[in-house]
Design an enzyme around this catalytic site. Structure first.
Site, PDB file in Angstrom:
ATOM      1  N   GLY A 158       0.863  -1.197   0.000  1.00  0.00           N
ATOM      2  CA  GLY A 158       0.000   0.000   0.000  1.00  0.00           C
ATOM      3  C   GLY A 158       0.886   1.230   0.000  1.00  0.00           C
ATOM      4  N   ILE A 160       2.258   2.962   2.423  1.00  0.00           N
ATOM      5  CA  ILE A 160       3.448   2.915   3.290  1.00  0.00           C
ATOM      6  C   ILE A 160       4.469   1.935   2.702  1.00  0.00           C
ATOM      7  CG2 ILE A 160       4.332   2.420   5.612  1.00  0.00           C
ATOM      8  CD1 ILE A 160       1.553   3.303   6.689  1.00  0.00           C
ATOM      9  N   THR A 234       5.997  -2.543  11.745  1.00  0.00           N
ATOM     10  CA  THR A 234       5.481  -1.245  12.216  1.00  0.00           C
ATOM     11  C   THR A 234       3.979  -1.162  11.943  1.00  0.00           C
ATOM     12  OG1 THR A 234       6.089  -0.302  10.075  1.00  0.00           O
ATOM     13  CG2 THR A 234       7.627   0.080  11.897  1.00  0.00           C
ATOM     14  N   ARG A 236       0.835  -3.762  12.864  1.00  0.00           N
ATOM     15  CA  ARG A 236       0.070  -4.077  14.075  1.00  0.00           C
ATOM     16  C   ARG A 236       0.600  -5.398  14.635  1.00  0.00           C
ATOM     17  NH1 ARG A 236      -1.479   0.400  14.040  1.00  0.00           N
ATOM     18  NH2 ARG A 236      -3.583   1.232  14.352  1.00  0.00           N
ATOM     19  N   GLU A 265      -0.540  -3.960  23.995  1.00  0.00           N
ATOM     20  CA  GLU A 265       0.191  -2.702  24.226  1.00  0.00           C
ATOM     21  C   GLU A 265      -0.386  -1.986  25.429  1.00  0.00           C
ATOM     22  OE1 GLU A 265       0.343  -0.404  20.601  1.00  0.00           O
ATOM     23  OE2 GLU A 265       1.325  -2.013  19.503  1.00  0.00           O
ATOM     24  N   HIS A 284       5.319   1.722  19.720  1.00  0.00           N
ATOM     25  CA  HIS A 284       4.282   2.158  18.770  1.00  0.00           C
ATOM     26  C   HIS A 284       4.461   3.652  18.413  1.00  0.00           C
ATOM     27  CE1 HIS A 284       0.002   1.128  17.216  1.00  0.00           C
ATOM     28  NE2 HIS A 284       0.583   2.025  16.442  1.00  0.00           N
TER      29      HIS A 284
HETATM   30  C1  GLV Z   1      -0.896   4.021  13.897  1.00  0.00           C
HETATM   31  O1  GLV Z   1      -0.562   2.918  14.201  1.00  0.00           O
HETATM   32  C2  GLV Z   1      -2.106   4.328  13.219  1.00  0.00           C
HETATM   33  O2  GLV Z   1      -2.917   3.427  12.952  1.00  0.00           O
HETATM   34  O3  GLV Z   1      -2.313   5.516  12.945  1.00  0.00           O
END
Ligand code: GLV
Length: 323
Positions: A158, A160, A234, A236, A265, A284
């Site tokens: 995607g 990112i 990074t 989930r 978390e 996170h």
């Molecule tokens: C961060 O993890 C988000 O979902 O914005």
């Protein structure tokens, strides 16, 4: 009469001032995240919620709020919200995609480099007074892995994932990727998931957490990863089997990992990852730059203001509610 909106945190920037012009606004005044009980009582009689990814908006909360008209989350991920329950009630859910892409890609790359070149381990070594004349520079002192010339496997191509691919090209890496649907990016070969795991020297995870991605990087799939690879997450926590990951790191099948997100978390004190020197852990912070957090807050506010005006949210997760 103005509608009421509850916001679960103070926001950076001046979004709250703008939001206050459009509604009766209440902001959770206490430090730390709101408890589920307090969220429940604060929401009684309120039409709108602007929440964080630390707030659970589950079907019980939604059911108990007959007057709820919208939820806007200051996050791109919405796994903390029961979106199906919201859609059934025709309630729009807003989120903040796009604005955090480059910052999160930077975090993924920071973890790749830190894990590959043993940065956190080296920092601990110095601070713990272990750098002595007997234990100092030598041909094999703190050697790690090169990114240059290595293959990076991106799980989830995607926005990112594509931003990470652009960085990888600058570092002289070959890039392969898995995406469940057709996707493309310059210089990136799209492959089946198993092939990405088997071929990559570095793997970075960029899918959203949903029913079909929970435990995507399962124990069985971790066993397919190329020996000595480095894994970065990074996205989930629930996407990667943390226990299997810790075992693979412990027995040397994976050389290192960089982990920003966890199945629970804050991380539980009993997590096996905490005892492993070859894991870089961050709490996170994928999107945590000053500018990006202001952009996220502004977008969450824009979603809320649109909903208050009876308009379509600029970034809505369940646009079918407008049909
Ligand atoms: C961060 O993890 C988000 O979902 O914005």
């Amino acid at each position: 009469m103005k509608k009421s909106v509850f916001v679960t945190r103070q926001l950076p920037g001046d979004g709250l001032r703008k939001l206050a012009d459009s509604c009766d606004l209440r902001v959770w005044p206490n430090p730390g995240p709101i408890t589920p009980q307090s969220l429940h009582s604060e929401m009684v009689g309120v039409q709108g919620l602007l929440c964080m990814l630390t707030d659970r908006v589950d079907c019980n909360l939604i059911k108990s709020l007959p007057g709820l008209e919208f939820v806007s989350s200051m996050s791109v991920g919405v796994d903390h919200i029961d979106v199906d329950a919201m859609t059934d009630r025709k309630i729009p859910v807003g989120h903040t995609p796009g604005v955090l892409v480059e910052t999160t890609a930077d975090t993924a790359f920071a973890l790749l480099l830190a894990a590959a070149r043993r940065i956190a381990e080296s920092d601990r070594f110095i601070r713990h007074g272990q750098w002595s004349s007997a234990n100092t520079w030598s041909p094999e002192f703190f050697v790690g892995k090169d990114l240059w010339g290595a293959t990076l496997g991106i799980i989830g191509l995607g926005e990112i994932g594509k931003a990470v691919a652009r960085r990888a090209a600058g570092f002289g890496m070959q890039v392969v990727a898995y995406n469940r649907s057709e996707a493309s990016a310059p210089g990136v070969d799209l492959l089946p998931l198993e092939d990405v795991l088997a071929k990559s020297d570095f793997i970075t995870v960029h899918v959203a957490l949903a029913d079909d991605t929970r435990n995507l990087i399962s124990a069985q799939r971790i066993a397919l990863i190329k020996p000595g690879a480095v894994l970065v997450n990074t996205a989930r926590g629930g996407i990667v089997d943390e226990v299997a990951l810790a075992e693979a790191l412990m027995d040397g099948r994976l050389s290192a990992a960089g982990i920003d997100v966890f199945s629970e978390e804050p991380i539980t004190r009993s997590s096996p990852l905490l005892n492993l020197p070859n894991v870089v852990l961050t709490p996170h912070i994928g999107s945590a730059s000053v500018q990006t957090r202001i952009r996220m807050a502004d977008l969450a506010v824009a979603n809320a203001i649109a909903a208050l005006a009876g308009q379509t949210m600029p970034c809505c997760v369940n646009p079918q509610v407008y049909d």
